[in-house]
Design a protein around this motif. Structure first.
Motif: not given
Length: 211
Positions: A188-209
């Motif tokens: 799942l961590a390799t899945w393309p698309g913005s939803s994946c980026r948003e979840e990964q960023a939320a999990a690491s508490h890093v704001a999306l650029p």
């Protein structure tokens, strides 16, 4: 008048399904099937036909009773949620029963002789039908903008199926549910698309650029 049937057809079908699930098509002997069903071989085949027909009936019942997570997944709003539901529910099913781990569709076809070629082909078609439905769902996701323009629905469907099949084999080999969950999460961590980026960023508490 003919003799009344002295066994419950539904219970017999459940019993032989369990045998095929544990031992595969070729690994399930006539003795295994009749012992599990609790009926004699002539009565078993009078009701269901030969071993091949019996396996096909068992595969249909497996699909009806244990594969409800597939339509549930296809109805999810995003492609990533589709895949997450498929992987997590599949690994749950693959490890639910200690005496019959893995997937009937995979266990049934790991090895086969020339005589079992019709069964192998039936299992190929069984899996191909699932992949086709998944590919169509990803094509829709791409049209809706849920997947990026360069996404390949065909390759993504094949990838998901490969992960699911691999996890089924690993479950049969004794891998724990926790280890298989880690495999699913890595996919799942390799899945393309913005939803994946948003979840990964939320999990690491890093704001999306900002775009």
């Amino acid at each position: 008048m003919g003799r009344h049937r002295e066994y419950d057809v539904e219970k017999v079908l459940d019993a032989v399904l369990d045998v095929f699930w544990r031992k595969g098509y070729e690994g399930a002997s006539y003795a295994d099937l009749t012992e599990a069903a609790g009926v004699q071989r002539p009565a078993l085949y009078s009701a269901f036909g030969n071993k091949e027909v019996l396996f096909r009936r068992a595969l249909e019942r497996y699909s009806e009773r244990y594969m409800d997570h597939i339509p549930e997944a296809l109805a999810m709003p995003t492609s990533r949620e589709v895949v997450a539901h498929l992987l997590h529910r599949s690994l749950e099913l693959n490890t639910r029963y200690l005496e019959r781990t893995g997937c009937l569709g995979i266990n049934g076809s790991v090895a086969g002789s020339d005589e079992s070629e019709p069964v192998r082909q039936a299992l190929v078609e069984f899996r191909a039908a699932g992949e086709s439905r998944l590919r169509a769902r990803f094509e829709r996701a791409k049209e809706e903008g849920d997947l990026p323009p360069n996404a390949d629905p065909d390759a993504l469907a094949a990838f998901v199926m490969a992960v699911m099949h691999g996890m089924a084999l690993q479950a049969k080999a004794g891998f724990s549910r926790e280890k298989l969950m880690a495999v699913a999460d890595q996919a799942l961590a390799t899945w393309p698309g913005s939803s994946c980026r948003e979840e990964q960023a939320a999990a690491s508490h890093v704001a999306l650029p900002a775009d």
